[in-house]
Design a protein around this motif. Structure first.
Motif, PDB file in Angstrom:
ATOM      1  N   GLN A 132       7.464 -13.960   0.314  1.00  0.00           N
ATOM      2  CA  GLN A 132       8.617 -13.055   0.380  1.00  0.00           C
ATOM      3  C   GLN A 132       9.920 -13.819   0.122  1.00  0.00           C
ATOM      4  OE1 GLN A 132       7.821 -11.147   4.294  1.00  0.00           O
ATOM      5  NE2 GLN A 132       8.158  -9.287   3.177  1.00  0.00           N
ATOM      6  N   VAL A 155      13.152 -11.622  -0.862  1.00  0.00           N
ATOM      7  CA  VAL A 155      13.186 -10.500   0.081  1.00  0.00           C
ATOM      8  C   VAL A 155      14.088 -10.873   1.260  1.00  0.00           C
ATOM      9  CG1 VAL A 155      11.733  -9.234   1.748  1.00  0.00           C
ATOM     10  CG2 VAL A 155      10.893  -9.674  -0.583  1.00  0.00           C
ATOM     11  N   THR A 156      14.780  -9.886   1.842  1.00  0.00           N
ATOM     12  CA  THR A 156      15.605 -10.123   3.030  1.00  0.00           C
ATOM     13  C   THR A 156      14.678 -10.384   4.207  1.00  0.00           C
ATOM     14  OG1 THR A 156      17.130  -8.497   2.132  1.00  0.00           O
ATOM     15  CG2 THR A 156      17.469  -9.145   4.425  1.00  0.00           C
ATOM     16  N   SER A 184      12.089   4.524   1.060  1.00  0.00           N
ATOM     17  CA  SER A 184      13.369   3.927   0.628  1.00  0.00           C
ATOM     18  C   SER A 184      14.466   4.984   0.591  1.00  0.00           C
ATOM     19  CB  SER A 184      13.271   3.349  -0.786  1.00  0.00           C
ATOM     20  OG  SER A 184      12.198   2.502  -0.896  1.00  0.00           O
ATOM     21  N   SER A 194      17.484   0.093   5.974  1.00  0.00           N
ATOM     22  CA  SER A 194      16.585  -0.899   5.368  1.00  0.00           C
ATOM     23  C   SER A 194      17.135  -1.313   4.013  1.00  0.00           C
ATOM     24  CB  SER A 194      15.188  -0.287   5.193  1.00  0.00           C
ATOM     25  OG  SER A 194      14.418  -1.099   4.337  1.00  0.00           O
ATOM     26  N   THR A 238      15.502  -1.736   1.571  1.00  0.00           N
ATOM     27  CA  THR A 238      14.738  -1.041   0.529  1.00  0.00           C
ATOM     28  C   THR A 238      15.534   0.108  -0.088  1.00  0.00           C
ATOM     29  OG1 THR A 238      13.730   0.461   2.143  1.00  0.00           O
ATOM     30  CG2 THR A 238      12.510  -1.558   1.658  1.00  0.00           C
ATOM     31  N   ASP A 270      19.301 -11.654   7.972  1.00  0.00           N
ATOM     32  CA  ASP A 270      18.580 -12.359   6.914  1.00  0.00           C
ATOM     33  C   ASP A 270      18.448 -13.827   7.282  1.00  0.00           C
ATOM     34  OD1 ASP A 270      17.279 -12.935   4.589  1.00  0.00           O
ATOM     35  OD2 ASP A 270      19.075 -12.949   3.325  1.00  0.00           O
ATOM     36  N   ASP A 299      13.892  -6.088  -2.181  1.00  0.00           N
ATOM     37  CA  ASP A 299      13.362  -5.195  -1.134  1.00  0.00           C
ATOM     38  C   ASP A 299      13.098  -3.810  -1.728  1.00  0.00           C
ATOM     39  OD1 ASP A 299      15.361  -7.171  -0.250  1.00  0.00           O
ATOM     40  OD2 ASP A 299      14.791  -6.603   1.771  1.00  0.00           O
ATOM     41  N   SER A 347      12.942  -7.688   6.372  1.00  0.00           N
ATOM     42  CA  SER A 347      11.480  -7.552   6.454  1.00  0.00           C
ATOM     43  C   SER A 347      10.997  -8.281   7.713  1.00  0.00           C
ATOM     44  CB  SER A 347      10.858  -8.163   5.201  1.00  0.00           C
ATOM     45  OG  SER A 347       9.463  -8.129   5.325  1.00  0.00           O
TER      46      SER A 347
END
Ligand code: NAP
Length: 330
Positions: free
Chosen positions: A251, A256-257, A191, A149, A151, A288, A158, A224
């Motif tokens: 987002q 954010v991805t 994460s 992820s 994150t 993405d 993220d 995400s």
């Protein structure tokens, strides 16, 4: 020719958490495109079996189900030994791919019956043990793919939104919140477990290369992704908000991805099977906004000393017996 006869002698893939969300989309990609037989591993077979049946009917491939709770060392050992036995009896071909995909962000601080923090155990430790026990049944030029992820990277949005990683110290993570110590937040636990997936993927790559193996080890961030079961532990309004166009817009604005359920799942399947990824060992890919791209992962994820320590501590935590350790990974 019966379906099962037709399905033999086809490459096989084992997917943890392959019955729902991104894992299920990946299973569809593998069954429909390169025509893999599948082993779906999940903790509750009443949830796994209906997905397996849909794949059998929809694609005519062989789909075997395997009870496996990745948070439980006993369950992983039992599942790995049943999987090895099926391969040895010729019921399933050698594995062309193992997809370490099961994962969760668990709000409550729980410790498993093994005594380890549940997010770390589910997302990292169970998969660590699984790979140790099954790597010898992966075919030449096979692949191990980790669903990581974005994150894991505290320098990305993220990572900032979910919670910046803490040190990936396996002993501390396994014992998080014990003895009255203040626990790490759920977001940070998640994460950090995903950073562990990437450190594991890269260390696995280095060990495989050292032993002269042709097996690849690859990390993937689906971005995400709405529409999976991932938020099921969060309050209902949060789950609803995540499905709205406004949330998607927000987002994107924040940087954010952005994953997409069907696209990210298909990407995971391609990384596991497509010849285009034959030389991708030790690399990190991201889905993405409809593009699958190779990326640099976080600075910390390339730290070989941290990765080596995580590996050795994980071996200790899973109580790896000398007979269980693969010569490929020493
Ligand atoms: N959705 C996102 O935005 C996002 C973003 C980045 C990365 N990811 C990663 O993508 C992967 C798939 O997540 P998803 O979004 O598709 O969510 P999901 O629909 O909840 O899928 C997660 C899968 O993992 C399984 N699982 C959870 N705990 C398990 C355990 N202890 N033992 C065995 N299986 C277990 C779940 O099975 P059950 O049915 O038993 O719960 C489910 O099949 C995860 O690794 C997640 O960290 C997701």
């Amino acid at each position: 020719m019966s379906t099962s006869e037709r399905a033999l002698n086809m490459p096989a893939a084992l997917i943890t958490g392959g019955h729902g969300g991104i894992g299920y989309e990946c299973a569809k990609q593998l069954a429909g495109g390169p025509r893999f037989n599948l082993i779906l591993a999940g903790r509750d077979l009443t949830r796994v079996e209906p997905a397996a049946q849909r794949l059998r009917i929809g694609y005519g491939v062989q789909v075997t189900t395997l009870q496996m709770d990745t948070s439980s060392l006993a369950s992983v050992r039992d599942a790995a030994s049943r999987c090895r036995a099926m391969i040895d009896r010729g019921e399933v071909d050698d594995l062309q791919a193992i997809l370490c995909n099961a994962g969760a962000c668990i709000e409550a601080l729980n410790h498993t019956p093994d005594g380890y923090e549940e997010t770390f155990a589910t997302n990292h430790l169970g998969h660590f043990l699984l790979i140790e026990l099954l790597i010898d049944r992966v075919a030449e030029n096979g692949r191990v793919v980790f669903t990581a992820s974005g994150t894991h990277d505290p320098e990305t949005m993220d990572g900032k939104l979910v919670g910046a990683v803490v040190q990936p110290n396996a002993i501390a993570l396994a014992n998080d919140g014990k003895d009255g110590r203040k626990p790490t937040s759920a977001g940070k636990r998640y994460s950090t477990s995903k950073l562990c997936n990437i450190l594991h993927a890269y260390e696995l790559d280095r060990r495989l290369r050292r032993s002269g193996s042709s097996i690849a080890s690859i990390a993937f961030d689906p971005g995400s992704t709405a529409g999976t079961g991932f938020l099921r532990g969060t309050p209902k309004p949060v789950q609803w908000l995540a499905t709205t166009a406004f949330f998607g817009w927000l987002q994107r604005r924040l940087g954010v991805t952005m994953g997409d359920l069907a696209f990210s799942g298909a990407c995971l399947g391609k990384i596991a099977a497509d010849p285009a990824f034959a030389n991708a060992s030790g690399k990190y890919f991201q889905s993405d906004d409809g593009r699958l791209i190779e990326m640099r992962s976080s600075k910390m994820s390339y730290d070989e000393v941290l990765a080596g320590r995580l590996w050795n501590d994980s071996k200790e935590l899973v109580h790896l017996l000398s007979g269980e350790e693969s010569v490929l990974l020493k």
